[in-house]
Each structure stands twice: as structure tokens, then as C-alpha cells.
Design a protein around this motif. Structure first.
Motif, PDB file in Angstrom:
ATOM      1  N   PRO A   1       0.810  -1.260   0.002  1.00  0.00           N
ATOM      2  CA  PRO A   1      -0.129  -0.093   0.017  1.00  0.00           C
ATOM      3  C   PRO A   1       0.860   1.302   0.074  1.00  0.00           C
ATOM      4  O   PRO A   1       1.861   1.342   0.494  1.00  0.00           O
ATOM      5  CB  PRO A   1      -0.722  -0.152   1.172  1.00  0.00           C
ATOM      6  N   LEU A   2       0.442   2.347  -0.687  1.00  0.00           N
ATOM      7  CA  LEU A   2       1.075   3.834  -0.799  1.00  0.00           C
ATOM      8  C   LEU A   2       0.128   4.589  -0.072  1.00  0.00           C
ATOM      9  O   LEU A   2      -0.860   4.073   0.334  1.00  0.00           O
ATOM     10  CB  LEU A   2       1.448   3.951  -2.079  1.00  0.00           C
ATOM     11  N   GLU A   3       0.369   5.910  -0.106  1.00  0.00           N
ATOM     12  CA  GLU A   3      -0.465   6.824   0.560  1.00  0.00           C
ATOM     13  C   GLU A   3      -1.644   7.001  -0.584  1.00  0.00           C
ATOM     14  O   GLU A   3      -1.719   6.580  -1.732  1.00  0.00           O
ATOM     15  CB  GLU A   3      -0.176   8.140   0.787  1.00  0.00           C
ATOM     16  N   GLY A   4      -2.862   7.665   0.067  1.00  0.00           N
ATOM     17  CA  GLY A   4      -3.863   7.960  -0.870  1.00  0.00           C
ATOM     18  C   GLY A   4      -4.687   7.097  -1.697  1.00  0.00           C
ATOM     19  O   GLY A   4      -5.384   7.561  -2.605  1.00  0.00           O
ATOM     20  N   GLY A   5      -4.719   5.929  -1.237  1.00  0.00           N
ATOM     21  CA  GLY A   5      -5.663   4.914  -1.736  1.00  0.00           C
ATOM     22  C   GLY A   5      -4.836   4.248  -3.147  1.00  0.00           C
ATOM     23  O   GLY A   5      -5.588   3.515  -3.545  1.00  0.00           O
ATOM     24  N   VAL A   6      -3.655   4.464  -3.159  1.00  0.00           N
ATOM     25  CA  VAL A   6      -2.865   3.864  -4.277  1.00  0.00           C
ATOM     26  C   VAL A   6      -2.210   2.687  -4.057  1.00  0.00           C
ATOM     27  O   VAL A   6      -1.620   2.389  -2.798  1.00  0.00           O
ATOM     28  CB  VAL A   6      -1.725   4.816  -4.680  1.00  0.00           C
ATOM     29  N   THR A   7      -2.260   1.465  -4.662  1.00  0.00           N
ATOM     30  CA  THR A   7      -1.393   0.372  -4.473  1.00  0.00           C
ATOM     31  C   THR A   7      -0.364   0.147  -5.296  1.00  0.00           C
ATOM     32  O   THR A   7      -0.376   0.333  -6.549  1.00  0.00           O
ATOM     33  CB  THR A   7      -2.476  -0.875  -4.467  1.00  0.00           C
ATOM     34  N   LEU A   8       0.879  -0.153  -4.872  1.00  0.00           N
ATOM     35  CA  LEU A   8       1.960  -0.654  -5.565  1.00  0.00           C
ATOM     36  C   LEU A   8       2.131  -1.927  -5.899  1.00  0.00           C
ATOM     37  O   LEU A   8       2.258  -2.661  -4.824  1.00  0.00           O
ATOM     38  CB  LEU A   8       3.313  -0.252  -4.999  1.00  0.00           C
ATOM     39  N   ARG A   9       1.709  -2.663  -6.969  1.00  0.00           N
ATOM     40  CA  ARG A   9       1.563  -4.013  -7.135  1.00  0.00           C
ATOM     41  C   ARG A   9       3.148  -4.409  -7.723  1.00  0.00           C
ATOM     42  O   ARG A   9       3.361  -4.159  -8.796  1.00  0.00           O
ATOM     43  CB  ARG A   9       0.626  -4.384  -8.139  1.00  0.00           C
ATOM     44  N   ILE A  10       3.856  -5.242  -7.184  1.00  0.00           N
ATOM     45  CA  ILE A  10       5.116  -5.753  -7.705  1.00  0.00           C
ATOM     46  C   ILE A  10       4.976  -6.980  -8.472  1.00  0.00           C
ATOM     47  O   ILE A  10       4.488  -8.131  -7.901  1.00  0.00           O
ATOM     48  CB  ILE A  10       6.432  -5.896  -6.381  1.00  0.00           C
ATOM     49  N   TYR A  11       5.474  -7.011  -9.705  1.00  0.00           N
ATOM     50  CA  TYR A  11       5.508  -8.336 -10.266  1.00  0.00           C
ATOM     51  C   TYR A  11       6.875  -8.710 -10.364  1.00  0.00           C
ATOM     52  O   TYR A  11       7.926  -8.213 -11.043  1.00  0.00           O
ATOM     53  CB  TYR A  11       4.974  -8.128 -11.629  1.00  0.00           C
ATOM     54  N   GLY A  12       7.246  -9.944 -10.150  1.00  0.00           N
ATOM     55  CA  GLY A  12       8.658 -10.510  -9.948  1.00  0.00           C
ATOM     56  C   GLY A  12       8.484 -11.492 -11.204  1.00  0.00           C
ATOM     57  O   GLY A  12       7.925 -12.526 -11.295  1.00  0.00           O
ATOM     58  N   LEU A  13       9.277 -11.109 -12.483  1.00  0.00           N
ATOM     59  CA  LEU A  13       9.163 -12.060 -13.588  1.00  0.00           C
ATOM     60  C   LEU A  13      10.380 -12.983 -13.709  1.00  0.00           C
ATOM     61  O   LEU A  13      11.424 -12.406 -13.062  1.00  0.00           O
ATOM     62  CB  LEU A  13       9.054 -11.107 -14.899  1.00  0.00           C
TER      63      LEU A  13
ATOM     64  N   VAL B   1     -10.968 -15.332  -0.653  1.00  0.00           N
ATOM     65  CA  VAL B   1     -10.061 -14.085  -0.815  1.00  0.00           C
ATOM     66  C   VAL B   1      -9.673 -14.010  -2.227  1.00  0.00           C
ATOM     67  O   VAL B   1      -9.038 -14.862  -2.829  1.00  0.00           O
ATOM     68  CB  VAL B   1      -9.142 -13.932   0.186  1.00  0.00           C
ATOM     69  N   LEU B   2     -10.150 -12.866  -2.899  1.00  0.00           N
ATOM     70  CA  LEU B   2      -9.797 -12.797  -4.430  1.00  0.00           C
ATOM     71  C   LEU B   2      -8.322 -12.214  -4.450  1.00  0.00           C
ATOM     72  O   LEU B   2      -7.818 -11.513  -3.636  1.00  0.00           O
ATOM     73  CB  LEU B   2     -10.801 -11.828  -4.973  1.00  0.00           C
ATOM     74  N   ASP B   3      -7.547 -13.111  -5.289  1.00  0.00           N
ATOM     75  CA  ASP B   3      -6.233 -12.783  -5.510  1.00  0.00           C
ATOM     76  C   ASP B   3      -5.590 -12.770  -4.290  1.00  0.00           C
ATOM     77  O   ASP B   3      -4.931 -11.765  -3.788  1.00  0.00           O
ATOM     78  CB  ASP B   3      -6.006 -11.224  -6.069  1.00  0.00           C
ATOM     79  N   ALA B   4      -5.658 -13.901  -3.619  1.00  0.00           N
ATOM     80  CA  ALA B   4      -4.784 -14.150  -2.307  1.00  0.00           C
ATOM     81  C   ALA B   4      -3.179 -13.900  -2.205  1.00  0.00           C
ATOM     82  O   ALA B   4      -2.649 -13.468  -1.543  1.00  0.00           O
ATOM     83  CB  ALA B   4      -4.977 -15.680  -1.727  1.00  0.00           C
ATOM     84  N   GLU B   5      -2.655 -14.249  -3.379  1.00  0.00           N
ATOM     85  CA  GLU B   5      -1.347 -14.109  -3.666  1.00  0.00           C
ATOM     86  C   GLU B   5      -0.906 -12.505  -3.521  1.00  0.00           C
ATOM     87  O   GLU B   5      -0.155 -12.045  -2.721  1.00  0.00           O
ATOM     88  CB  GLU B   5      -0.556 -14.373  -4.891  1.00  0.00           C
ATOM     89  N   ALA B   6      -1.595 -11.560  -4.081  1.00  0.00           N
ATOM     90  CA  ALA B   6      -1.582 -10.163  -3.964  1.00  0.00           C
ATOM     91  C   ALA B   6      -1.676  -9.782  -2.685  1.00  0.00           C
ATOM     92  O   ALA B   6      -0.759  -8.829  -2.208  1.00  0.00           O
ATOM     93  CB  ALA B   6      -2.211  -9.583  -5.096  1.00  0.00           C
ATOM     94  N   ALA B   7      -2.624 -10.370  -1.956  1.00  0.00           N
ATOM     95  CA  ALA B   7      -3.031  -9.941  -0.786  1.00  0.00           C
ATOM     96  C   ALA B   7      -1.908 -10.338   0.195  1.00  0.00           C
ATOM     97  O   ALA B   7      -1.895  -9.756   1.461  1.00  0.00           O
ATOM     98  CB  ALA B   7      -4.245 -10.462  -0.248  1.00  0.00           C
ATOM     99  N   MET B   8      -1.016 -11.317  -0.028  1.00  0.00           N
ATOM    100  CA  MET B   8       0.067 -11.542   0.876  1.00  0.00           C
ATOM    101  C   MET B   8       1.074 -10.566   0.981  1.00  0.00           C
ATOM    102  O   MET B   8       2.054 -10.831   1.514  1.00  0.00           O
ATOM    103  CB  MET B   8       0.580 -13.130   0.191  1.00  0.00           C
ATOM    104  N   GLY B   9       1.009  -9.562   0.201  1.00  0.00           N
ATOM    105  CA  GLY B   9       1.894  -8.342   0.331  1.00  0.00           C
ATOM    106  C   GLY B   9       2.041  -7.771   1.492  1.00  0.00           C
ATOM    107  O   GLY B   9       3.003  -6.984   2.063  1.00  0.00           O
ATOM    108  N   GLU B  10       1.097  -8.014   2.320  1.00  0.00           N
ATOM    109  CA  GLU B  10       0.589  -7.287   3.656  1.00  0.00           C
ATOM    110  C   GLU B  10       1.882  -7.682   4.493  1.00  0.00           C
ATOM    111  O   GLU B  10       2.311  -8.828   4.525  1.00  0.00           O
ATOM    112  CB  GLU B  10      -0.627  -7.612   4.163  1.00  0.00           C
ATOM    113  N   THR B  11       2.583  -6.637   5.077  1.00  0.00           N
ATOM    114  CA  THR B  11       3.432  -6.814   6.183  1.00  0.00           C
ATOM    115  C   THR B  11       3.358  -8.016   7.015  1.00  0.00           C
ATOM    116  O   THR B  11       4.300  -9.019   7.216  1.00  0.00           O
ATOM    117  CB  THR B  11       4.080  -5.556   6.972  1.00  0.00           C
TER     118      THR B  11
END
Length: 435
Positions: free
Chosen positions: A166-178, A360-370
Motif C-alpha cells: 500500500p502507498l498513500e492516498g488509496g494507491v497500491t503498488l503491485r510488484i511483479y517478479g518475472l 479471498v480474491l487474488d490471495a497471492e497479491a494480498a500476501m504483500g501485507e507486512t
């Protein structure tokens, strides 16, 4: 948010196993001293992004040394242990395994020799086949053992990872590791520029509202056989493109940010010899249609005499490269309730049925929570037997998954735990095992 971007650390055994014999140790120490000074000015690091080539020949001993150094790096920079992300580079591929493994050679050849218009289909075919899919990742086994506690391991069904910060202001940073290394080390030989393949399945980069996509990948675009297609996808779908491999610090700061990382430890004979690292500061400003991410890039590079890290100067002679990335506010997509009891219930090989709660939709993305990433880190610090006990007691293994390599077996199970809202149960079980 302050990101530390490093790449090409090249822990090489046996030298790296003995500090008195490691020619790169002094440079890493110099880099950490400089980083500590930068943290004093800019603040603590929120996430460490490692762009591949952690090891030199994918030796488990190299990863053991790397693990200890990265933990030290996180402590010095104030970065939470659960905020470390990594992708494989060509030095994270064990070429000896490829030389000795005919199925791996065959799978790589089938993909690389396919006509351009059939290569994506051929990759999918190889990944879908159990034997060839596992063969493609056999040479990544030591990397996967190292990357699993970071949630960054890869396997045939999931050749790349993605997680949200999570960034500020309701923006999410989604990190893709390719993963640009599926075709690395063909026949045990060096890679040829333009011979590697990323594929459209890795560059979907879903442009979700209120989300800025960041791509972390080892090989720059000109090393890929599908370079034009990848360039188009990244340019239109990702705000940040972070590469390694070339040992050249470069920056494009436009409608998107494209960075090349300097190597933390380039070869001593490389000219120019320029170890380096990047610091990327992100701050959300504005509202509504004017909302944007202010980006400030600090590129640090070693100078020879006196030996110290200095800033790379911008065109105006300043120490900071700046740009803004528009992220206008948009209405989020509606969340569709999808109860798990609508899906077929299956019986695990432990004899337990799945508990039925909400998905939980997109559980992998949600695992970015600290908190969740910290939990994954603790899970992987348990013994193999303890991990198996937790996962089987919660019924998170499917039929046949016990024969999979551990990073894939438990990676699948942990994502499944997120999908079934069982993360709290995992946390309780880990705490019980730790006590």
C-alpha cells in the motif's frame, strides 16, 4: 515509500564462504556504510528489491551466505524482514543440472526452437506437462529454496509472482517478479543475447484501477526474443521497470520509470568497475484526476580513489532524478462475493476436507501485507516436519502434492490458506511450533 534496488551480488563459493578470502566483502561493507548514511538522510527502507544473480553458480552454500548478508542489509537499513523481494538471474540457474538433465535440455529446446508464432503455445505445453514443467525449474531448485521465505519462489503453474504494497492516498503498488531465466543455460552454456523468452503469460500485468504496477526482472528487454512485445506491454501496463544483468546504472524518467541496476559486485576485471545501487522514493500527491506519484531516484556508484560511493549526477548537476507518474482516482471494480462452498469441495491426501469460508480474491497479491509476509518468513524458518504438520492438519494439500519440491508444495498451500481465510490458523500453528 523508499525502495532499495540492488542486483548482481554474485556470492561465489568457495571464496564467499571465508570472509578473509572474499575479494568482494570490502565493497559490500562500503556499500552498507553508504546505505546507512543515506537512510539517515532519506529515512528507513520500506522494501528491498533484488534483481537476480544473488549467487554465482546457484550453489546452496552461496545462498546461505547471501541470506545472512541480506538479513544484515535489512537490519542496517531498517527494512522489515517481510519486505524483501527477489527474482532469479542467469547465475541463479544451476548449469550442471541442465548438463546432466536431458528432459530439461529437451524442454528448453522445444520452446526456443519453436516458430515465433508458436512459442507461447509451446511454452504453455511444456509447463502444463508434469515432467517437462518440473524439468524447466529443476535448475532453479537452490534459488527456490532461498526465495521461498520471501514468497518469491516460482514453479510451472506460477512462473512469476505478484504482491501488493500500500502507498498513500488509496494507491497500491503491485510488484511483479518475472522470470527471464526459463531458457537460461541451454545445454549448460552461456546465454546469447536475444535468446531468452518471457512470454505474454508473464506480461499480463493487469492494469487494476488505483494501482501502479512495478516489474522486477533480471534481463533487460534486448536479451529477450520477444523484446518488442515485452517493451509494448511494460510501457503501457507498468509504471516502473527494474532490470539487472548489464551492470549499468541507467534511468529513463518519463511517463514510466525504467531503471538499470548497477551490480553490487561486478567482476573485478570488468571495466569500468562500478558497483552501485538505486534508492527510489515514492510519494503520492494530489487528489482526483490530479493524483500522481512523485518519484525521486538516487543512484549511488562507487568511485575508486578515495574509495567511496557518490551520487550519479543528473543533467543539471543535481543528485536526484525526478518525475511524476499520474494515478488519477478511479472507481474500484465491484467486489463479487464468491463463497467457497459454491466451488467443489475436495478431499485432501490427509483425509481432511476443506473448511468452507469465504474466498479471498487474488490471495497471492494480498500476501504483500507486512504481517502476512512476516508470517511466511517465520513459517519457512520452521523445520520441514513442522511445516508439513501445519499444512496437513489444516487440509491445505491436494492429492499428489507431497511429491512436489517443498517451495512449490508449501507455496501452493500458503496461497490456498489465503484463499480460504486460514491465515490466522497458520499464524496460531506457527506460534505453537515456535514455542
Amino acid at each position: 515509500m523508499l525502495l532499495l534496488h540492488i542486483s548482481d551480488i554474485h556470492f561465489k563459493s568457495p571464496e564467499c564462504l571465508d570472509p578473509s578470502q572474499d575479494p568482494h566483502l570490502a565493497i559490500r561493507t562500503r556499500m552498507m556504510r553508504d546505505l546507512a548514511q543515506q537512510v539517515g538522510v532519506l529515512g528507513e527502507i520500506d522494501a528491498i528489491l533484488i534483481g537476480g544473480d544473488v549467487a554465482f553458480k546457484a550453489d546452496p552454500d552461496e545462498y546461505h551466505t547471501a541470506w545472512n548478508w541480506i538479513q544484515e542489509l535489512a537490519a542496517i537499513s531498517g527494512c522489515p524482514k517481510g519486505r524483501i523481494f527477489t527474482v532469479p538471474g542467469n547465475h541463479d540457474v544451476d548449469r550442471n543440472i541442465i548438463r546432466q538433465n536431458v528432459p530439461t535440455q529437451s524442454a528448453q529446446h522445444m520452446i526456443s526452437s519453436a516458430p515465433t508464432n508458436q512459442r507461447e503455445w509451446r511454452l504453455g505445453q511444456q509447463l502444463a506437462n508434469e515432467e517437462s514443467g518440473q524439468s524447466l525449474f529443476a535448475a532453479h531448485s537452490a534459488y527456490n529454496d532461498f526465495a521461498a521465505p520471501f514468497g518469491c519462489q516460482v514453479w510451472p503453474d506460477k512462473p512469476f509472482w505478484h504482491q501488493d504494497l500500500p502507498l498513500e492516498g488509496g494507491v497500491t503498488l503491485r510488484i511483479y517478479g518475472l522470470t527471464s531465466t526459463l531458457l537460461s543455460g541451454q545445454n549448460g552454456e552461456d546465454d546469447i543475447q536475444g535468446s531468452l523468452y518471457l512470454s505474454p503469460r508473464q506480461t499480463v500485468l493487469n492494469p487494476v484501477p488505483n494501482t501502479a504496477n512495478l516489474v522486477l526482472v533480471h534481463h533487460p528487454i534486448d536479451w529477450l526474443s520477444d523484446a518488442d512485445e515485452v517493451d509494448d506491454a511494460l510501457t503501457t501496463r507498468a509504471a516502473f521497470h527494474l532490470f539487472g544483468h548489464k551492470h549499468r546504472q541507467r534511468a529513463i524518467m518519463a511517463e514510466y520509470v525504467r531503471l538499470g541496476a548497477g551490480a553490487v559486485n561486478p567482476s573485478r576485471g570488468e571495466q569500468p568497475y562500478q558497483p552501485g545501487y538505486n534508492l527510489i522514493a515514492l510519494e503520492v500527491e494530489g487528489q482526483g484526476r490530479d493524483r500522481h506519484i512523485k518519484v525521486e531516484l538516487h543512484q549511488r556508484r562507487l568511485q575508486d580513489v578515495p574509495e567511496r560511493f557518490e551520487s550519479i549526477k543528473n543533467a543539471q548537476g543535481g543528485d536526484v532524478f525526478c518525475t511524476v507518474i499520474p494515478v488519477p482516482e478511479e472507481a474500484p471494480f465491484p467486489i463479487v462475493s464468491n463463497p467457497i462452498d459454491a466451488a467443489p469441495s475436495s478431499k485432501t491426501d490427509t483425509g481432511l476436507n476443506h473448511s468452507n469460508t469465504s474466498i479471498v480474491l487474488d490471495a497471492e497479491a494480498a500476501m504483500g501485507e507486512t504481517d502476512t509476509r512476516e508470517l511466511l518468513y517465520r513459517f519457512w524458518r520452521l523445520t520441514s516436519g513442522q511445516r508439513r504438520t501445519i499444512i496437513t492438519e489444516l487440509g491445505l494439500l491436494e492429492e499428489g502434492e507431497l511429491r512436489l519440491p517443498e517451495p512449490e508444495r508449501y507455496g501452493r498451500a500458503l496461497i490456498r490458506a489465503g484463499e480460504r481465510n486460514l491465515i490466522n490458523e497458520i499464524a496460531a500453528a506457527v506460534a505453537r511450533m515456535e514455542s
